[in-house]
Motif scaffolding. Structure first.
Motif, PDB file in Angstrom:
ATOM      1  N   GLU A  62       1.532  19.651  17.967  1.00 45.53           N
ATOM      2  CA  GLU A  62       1.634  20.638  16.834  1.00 45.53           C
ATOM      3  C   GLU A  62       2.686  21.207  16.630  1.00 45.53           C
ATOM      4  OE1 GLU A  62      -2.666  20.859  18.785  1.00 45.53           O
ATOM      5  OE2 GLU A  62      -0.572  20.264  19.295  1.00 45.53           O
ATOM      6  N   ARG A 114      -2.218  16.699  13.795  1.00 44.26           N
ATOM      7  CA  ARG A 114      -1.309  17.671  14.406  1.00 44.26           C
ATOM      8  C   ARG A 114       0.147  17.587  14.075  1.00 44.26           C
ATOM      9  NH1 ARG A 114      -3.343  16.166  20.769  1.00 44.26           N
ATOM     10  NH2 ARG A 114      -4.854  17.560  21.068  1.00 44.26           N
ATOM     11  N   LYS A 116       1.285  16.475  11.179  1.00 39.17           N
ATOM     12  CA  LYS A 116       1.209  16.671   9.607  1.00 39.17           C
ATOM     13  C   LYS A 116       1.588  15.781   9.023  1.00 39.17           C
ATOM     14  CE  LYS A 116       0.065  21.221  10.442  1.00 39.17           C
ATOM     15  NZ  LYS A 116      -0.042  21.118  11.861  1.00 39.17           N
TER      16      LYS A 116
END
Length: 351
Positions: A62, A114, A116
């Protein structure tokens, strides 16, 4: 290949120093998330634009995903595209016997969310227990995801020579294996390096500074008493013991210090530069606690050791007993000194 870049797969180039993510998982102290993202971007600006993380590193995918979004918003999509992110897929020990295509897919999809991104740059597969023999089948499912476009490159983590040979024989197109490699631990340089060279598999190496033991901080220090500060130090102190003990380790630090003085760099930089020179090594993976540490790590790519440097280091290594067995064999013995400190079910409850 240049001193600072390496073509890991066709058209896929990485920096030869990779920013490690383990230190951001919280086990080394509290993480300021905003500062962590800023530090990740500072690493990018220092010339380290490849990052390593894992599904089991709490919160790290993340954080890197947030850094990628910030790069895109502040500098454009081209800058964000330059950021290369390598993650791992580490099925829990208790899931190995019943592993399924859906389980593998769910972890890949989780990493995509997570981080992206619509495609993972490199997924590195780990398998805890060879007594559960389905790792080739699981790698086949990962390869299906590569063919679908969800994964660009496939790699492994910590497989020994016979099992890596099995995976390659099954037609899985591996570009890399992540493993431990250092002046203390030369296990990858044995049979695995020969197999990797034959199949164009490159090494991405962690442990090049042995959790911080290979640094100026420990030169001239007495052997530390237990308990040690964190699990990383516990792990690498065992490596030092197997290498030949604390006195020989101090001789090694002295040799690295002498080499570093010739080049105007510290012990840790020399230790990592030595690993970069080993056969099949594409990059070293180094952690960083802050921006200053990240900038220092970029200097690893500027060090060119000469014959005198190599001979000085080799003379100390030759006095050591060396670590026994193939890559990660000691760590796979869950009842042994190395394996008993590992955590085997870190994905449980994270999906």
């Amino acid at each position: 290949m240049s001193a600072k870049t390496f073509e890991l797969g066709p058209g896929y180039t990485i920096s030869r120093v990779i920013r490690g993510g383990w230190q951001l998982a919280g086990g080394h102290g509290a993480i300021d998330r905003q500062q962590a993202v800023t530090d990740l971007i500072a690493t990018f600006d220092a010339g380290i634009w490849t990052y390593d993380c894992a599904d089991i590193y709490t919160g790290v995918e993340e954080l890197i995903g947030a850094a990628r979004l910030r790069l895109a918003s502040e500098r454009g999509l081209d800058a964000a595209a330059r950021m290369k992110v390598h993650t791992k897929l580490v099925p829990d020990l208790e899931r190995l016997a019943g592993i399924s295509r859906d389980y593998i897919r769910s972890i890949v999809d989780q990493s995509l969310r997570r981080l992206k991104t619509e495609r993972l740059d490199l997924v590195q597969f780990h398998w805890w227990d060879y007594a559960q023999p389905r790792y080739v089948e699981a790698m086949g499912w990962l390869n299906e995801l590569r063919l679908e476009g969800k994964v660009r490159n496939l790699g492994t983590t910590n497989f020994d020579t016979p099992r890596l040979a099995e995976i390659l024989a099954a037609g899985i197109p591996l570009v890399s294996q992540q493993l431990q490699y250092s002046v203390l631990d030369q296990r990858p340089g044995n049979s695995l390096a020969a197999l990797a060279a034959k199949n164009r598999v490159s090494f991405l190496c962690y442990g090049s500074v042995a959790g911080g033991f290979l640094s100026d901080k420990w030169l001239g220090m007495a052997e530390p008493a237990t308990p040690l500060e964190n699990r990383s130090l516990v792990k690498y102190k065992l490596i030092i013991d197997d290498f030949g003990g604390w006195d020989l380790f101090q001789q090694l630090l002295q040799a690295l210090k002498a080499v570093g003085d010739r080049h105007g760099v510290d012990i840790a930089t020399v230790a990592s530069a030595w690993v970069l020179e080993q056969p099949q090594v594409a990059a070293v993976i180094v952690g960083a606690r802050n921006q200053a540490h990240a900038l220092a790590n970029a200097g690893i790519m500027d060090v060119a050791l000469d014959a005198e440097d190599r001979a000085r280091i080799a003379a100390v290594i030759a006095q050591g007993s060396g670590l026994e067995g193939d890559v990660y064999t000691l760590e796979r013995d869950r009842h042994g000194r190395h394996g008993s400190i590992m955590h085997y079910n870190l994905n449980a409850g994270k999906q």
